[in-house]
Design a protein around this motif. Structure first.
Motif, mmCIF file in Angstrom:
data_model
loop_
_atom_site.group_PDB
_atom_site.id
_atom_site.type_symbol
_atom_site.label_atom_id
_atom_site.label_comp_id
_atom_site.label_asym_id
_atom_site.label_seq_id
_atom_site.Cartn_x
_atom_site.Cartn_y
_atom_site.Cartn_z
ATOM 1 N N ALA A 1 8.791 21.159 -2.356
ATOM 2 C CA ALA A 1 7.847 20.471 -1.467
ATOM 3 C C ALA A 1 6.921 21.487 -0.811
ATOM 4 O O ALA A 1 7.058 22.697 -0.989
ATOM 5 N N MET A 2 5.966 20.961 -0.055
ATOM 6 C CA MET A 2 5.009 21.726 0.753
ATOM 7 C C MET A 2 4.024 22.516 -0.121
ATOM 8 O O MET A 2 4.036 22.411 -1.330
ATOM 9 N N GLY A 3 3.169 23.277 0.528
ATOM 10 C CA GLY A 3 2.111 23.965 -0.206
ATOM 11 C C GLY A 3 1.248 22.944 -0.929
ATOM 12 O O GLY A 3 0.837 21.943 -0.350
ATOM 13 N N ILE B 1 0.859 -1.193 0.000
ATOM 14 C CA ILE B 1 0.000 0.000 0.000
ATOM 15 C C ILE B 1 0.895 1.243 0.000
ATOM 16 O O ILE B 1 1.797 1.376 0.822
ATOM 17 N N GLU B 2 0.627 2.144 -0.934
ATOM 18 C CA GLU B 2 1.353 3.413 -1.034
ATOM 19 C C GLU B 2 0.398 4.545 -0.667
ATOM 20 O O GLU B 2 -0.800 4.478 -0.954
ATOM 21 N N LEU B 3 0.920 5.569 -0.020
ATOM 22 C CA LEU B 3 0.094 6.711 0.385
ATOM 23 C C LEU B 3 0.596 7.970 -0.294
ATOM 24 O O LEU B 3 1.787 8.277 -0.257
ATOM 25 N N HIS B 4 -0.344 8.680 -0.938
ATOM 26 C CA HIS B 4 -0.015 9.903 -1.675
ATOM 27 C C HIS B 4 -0.919 11.015 -1.149
ATOM 28 O O HIS B 4 -2.140 10.866 -1.105
ATOM 29 N N THR B 5 -0.312 12.129 -0.735
ATOM 30 C CA THR B 5 -1.119 13.275 -0.325
ATOM 31 C C THR B 5 -0.427 14.553 -0.760
ATOM 32 O O THR B 5 0.658 14.532 -1.371
ATOM 33 N N HIS B 6 -1.057 15.675 -0.474
ATOM 34 C CA HIS B 6 -0.486 16.997 -0.738
ATOM 35 C C HIS B 6 -0.480 17.775 0.566
ATOM 36 O O HIS B 6 -1.304 17.517 1.456
ATOM 37 N N ALA B 7 0.432 18.724 0.690
ATOM 38 C CA ALA B 7 0.571 19.474 1.937
ATOM 39 C C ALA B 7 -0.389 20.662 2.003
ATOM 40 O O ALA B 7 -0.330 21.455 2.941
ATOM 41 N N THR B 8 -1.285 20.763 1.030
ATOM 42 C CA THR B 8 -2.175 21.922 0.871
ATOM 43 C C THR B 8 -2.868 22.336 2.164
ATOM 44 O O THR B 8 -2.906 23.512 2.516
ATOM 45 N N SER B 9 -3.447 21.377 2.872
ATOM 46 C CA SER B 9 -4.267 21.704 4.046
ATOM 47 C C SER B 9 -3.451 21.795 5.327
ATOM 48 O O SER B 9 -3.992 22.122 6.381
ATOM 49 N N GLY B 10 -2.155 21.468 5.259
ATOM 50 C CA GLY B 10 -1.297 21.562 6.441
ATOM 51 C C GLY B 10 -1.187 20.285 7.243
ATOM 52 O O GLY B 10 -0.426 20.228 8.214
ATOM 53 N N VAL B 11 -1.941 19.220 6.879
ATOM 54 C CA VAL B 11 -1.907 17.996 7.678
ATOM 55 C C VAL B 11 -1.142 16.860 6.988
ATOM 56 O O VAL B 11 -1.022 15.765 7.548
ATOM 57 N N GLY B 12 -0.595 17.095 5.796
ATOM 58 C CA GLY B 12 0.003 16.030 4.996
ATOM 59 C C GLY B 12 1.091 15.232 5.704
ATOM 60 O O GLY B 12 1.084 13.998 5.682
ATOM 61 N N SER B 13 2.034 15.916 6.355
ATOM 62 C CA SER B 13 3.135 15.215 7.024
ATOM 63 C C SER B 13 2.628 14.371 8.189
ATOM 64 O O SER B 13 3.099 13.251 8.414
ATOM 65 N N LEU C 1 2.279 28.115 -1.568
ATOM 66 C CA LEU C 1 3.224 27.501 -0.635
ATOM 67 C C LEU C 1 2.697 27.469 0.793
ATOM 68 O O LEU C 1 3.258 26.809 1.653
ATOM 69 N N GLY C 2 1.616 28.190 1.053
ATOM 70 C CA GLY C 2 1.066 28.236 2.403
ATOM 71 C C GLY C 2 0.016 27.166 2.629
ATOM 72 O O GLY C 2 -0.219 26.289 1.802
ATOM 73 N N VAL C 3 -0.637 27.259 3.791
ATOM 74 C CA VAL C 3 -1.729 26.340 4.130
ATOM 75 C C VAL C 3 -3.034 26.941 3.637
ATOM 76 O O VAL C 3 -3.319 28.116 3.879
ATOM 77 N N ASP C 4 -3.821 26.148 2.918
ATOM 78 C CA ASP C 4 -5.097 26.619 2.382
ATOM 79 C C ASP C 4 -6.225 25.833 3.040
ATOM 80 O O ASP C 4 -6.488 24.685 2.689
ATOM 81 N N VAL C 5 -6.906 26.475 3.967
ATOM 82 C CA VAL C 5 -7.956 25.781 4.728
ATOM 83 C C VAL C 5 -9.161 25.447 3.850
ATOM 84 O O VAL C 5 -9.976 24.585 4.175
#
Length: 465
Positions: free
Chosen positions: A234-236, A200-212, A288-292
């Motif tokens: 990375a990030m954003g 199983i592989e997991l792919h996400t984006h850091a857009t919402s700030g919870v990715g890591s 590059l920032g967090v987008d709620v």
């Protein structure tokens, strides 16, 4: 517990998410051999929007990019993203086109094909998956992750099992909007791992700030591979950073075993490239920032920028909040499709029309009509009779696999473009993007000298012409 593996996204999703897929092949070449030494699970470097961007904006042959990267990366698996029956375009293609595209992708150097369908309709993934396996590639089936009253853990566990039964070699949970939260990821992965025996592989984006945080809980739940991007890209709206996870997991049972000094060399290489795109405006600091909004409206970063662009063209930027509130309503009307290409563009455009015209469904794009007719596949929830009638009247809705209605297309495509053909792959470029490919072919014919990417002048950092 085995070590966590890393798939590096800088050559595909990272620059697609941050700089509109504008990184050129020549910017990639000098660092490829260093990347090949790291020990990544794979390097994602093709598919998604790269194919279109190469032809449309960069005047590059995407097939030549693939061959070039393959020449320089000899030890690490190369990975691409494929939209199932849509391939790398925005509509369904006949089976003969899908089969030939997968064959040529693997023949030119792809090892792993990540195959997804915007509606999680596995019928639309079957031909690409079976062809990948037949050609001895690794077929990774991807779940397009979203949330709704019906997209619960049981739904995803069943979907994962269906994918394994189809013959998938691995499964990716593809969280394109960055809305998978950490504890939900933990529960989801634990339950999938109990009944699915493939990686199983997991792919996400850091857009919402919870990715890591989502990756960390996913790792604790037993995920085998995570997708990360080298820190300068990375990030954003991109992925969490590669180096951070290598450091975080060092000395634990999940230790990636990757060499931080090599990763630092790669990061140093990409820093001036990032700076270049910041200065020319392609890298917008806002992404590059967090987008709620990603968590409130489930709008992926790319979709949000499309909405802003559409409203700008109509001098209606003040309507953005209204449009963002309309997106979930349209999505509910249409049976809760995941907001991933091409559904994200379709739902977004309909929401814009509904707001700007002051009446819902007064104007309806032809793609939305085709979707409601069943031409993209089966919605998660059946569309109500009221909405269906409003959009397509009394037209029939198909219930069979959409591609079953498309006759073979390859020969016709070949006849339409054979005057431009220089390689067999050109037919496939034309099949996906006829006008764009034709413009590229004409441009290519005007070039007296061709760049040979296989030869690189290290001292002067140029390609001989």
């Amino acid at each position: 517990m085995t070590k966590v593996k890393i798939t590096e996204t800088v050559l595909r999703d990272a620059h697609q998410s941050l700089i509109a897929t504008r990184m050129k092949t020549e910017e990639m070449i000098p660092i490829l051999e260093t990347m090949d030494k790291v020990g990544y699970n794979a390097i994602e470097m093709w598919g998604g929007a790269t194919f279109d961007a190469c032809l449309r904006f960069l005047k590059e042959d995407p097939w030549e990019r693939l061959r070039t990267i393959r020449k320089h990366i000899k030890n690490t698996k190369l990975q691409m993203l494929l939209r199932g029956q849509n391939l790398l375009g925005y509509k369904h293609y006949a089976d003969d086109v899908v089969i030939e595209f997968v064959k040529k992708s693997i023949a030119n150097g792809i090892d792993i094909i990540r195959i997804f369908d915007a509606l999680n309709d596995t019928r639309n993934m079957r031909v690409a998956l079976e062809t990948t396996k037949k050609e001895r590639g690794h077929a990774q089936a991807a779940i397009s992750y979203t949330t709704s009253p019906v997209h619960n853990i049981e739904y995803y566990v069943k979907l994962a099992k269906d994918m394994e039964n189809m013959g998938a070699d691995s499964i990716c949970i593809k969280d394109m909007a960055g809305i998978l939260t950490p504890y939900h990821a933990y529960e989801l992965i634990q339950k999938i791992k109990k009944i699915v025996k493939i990686p199983i592989e997991l792919h996400t984006h850091a857009t919402s700030g919870v990715g890591s945080l989502t990756y960390l809980k996913g790792i604790e739940a037993g995920v085998d591979i995570i997708d990360t991007a080298i820190s300068p890209l990375a990030m954003g709206s991109s992925q969490p950073p590669t180096e951070s996870f290598v450091v975080t997991l060092q000395g634990t049972e999940y230790d990636t075993g990757l060499d931080l000094s090599l990763l630092n060399q790669i990061a140093e290489y990409f820093k001036p490239i990032r700076q270049k795109y910041l200065e020319n405006g392609l890298l917008n600091p806002n992404v590059l920032g967090v987008d709620v909004n990603a968590l409130i409206y489930q709008v992926p970063g790319g979709m949000l920028s499309n909405l802003v662009s559409q409203l700008k063209m109509q001098n209606a930027e003040d309507k953005l909040e209204e449009v963002l509130k309309e997106v979930p309503r349209v999505r509910e009307d249409l049976g809760y499709p995941p907001l991933v290409t091409p559904m994200s563009q379709m739902v977004g455009t309909q929401a814009v029309f509904n707001v700007l015209l002051g009446e819902r469904y007064k104007m309806i794009p032809k793609e939305i009509k085709a979707y409601v007719r069943g031409e993209y596949g089966k919605p998660t929830v059946e569309i109500s009779q009221e909405i269906r009638k409003k959009i397509i009247g009394e037209e029939e809705v198909i219930t069979y696999r959409p591609a079953d209605r498309i006759p073979p297309q390859l020969e016709d495509f070949h006849n339409q473009m054979k005057e431009y053909e220089e390689q067999e792959e050109d037919i496939l470029s034309y099949a996906l993007f006829p006008k764009v490919a034709e413009e590229f072919f004409k441009y290519r014919q005007t070039q007296k000298y061709k760049i040979d990417y296989s030869v690189y002048d290290e001292e002067n950092k140029v390609h001989p012409v």
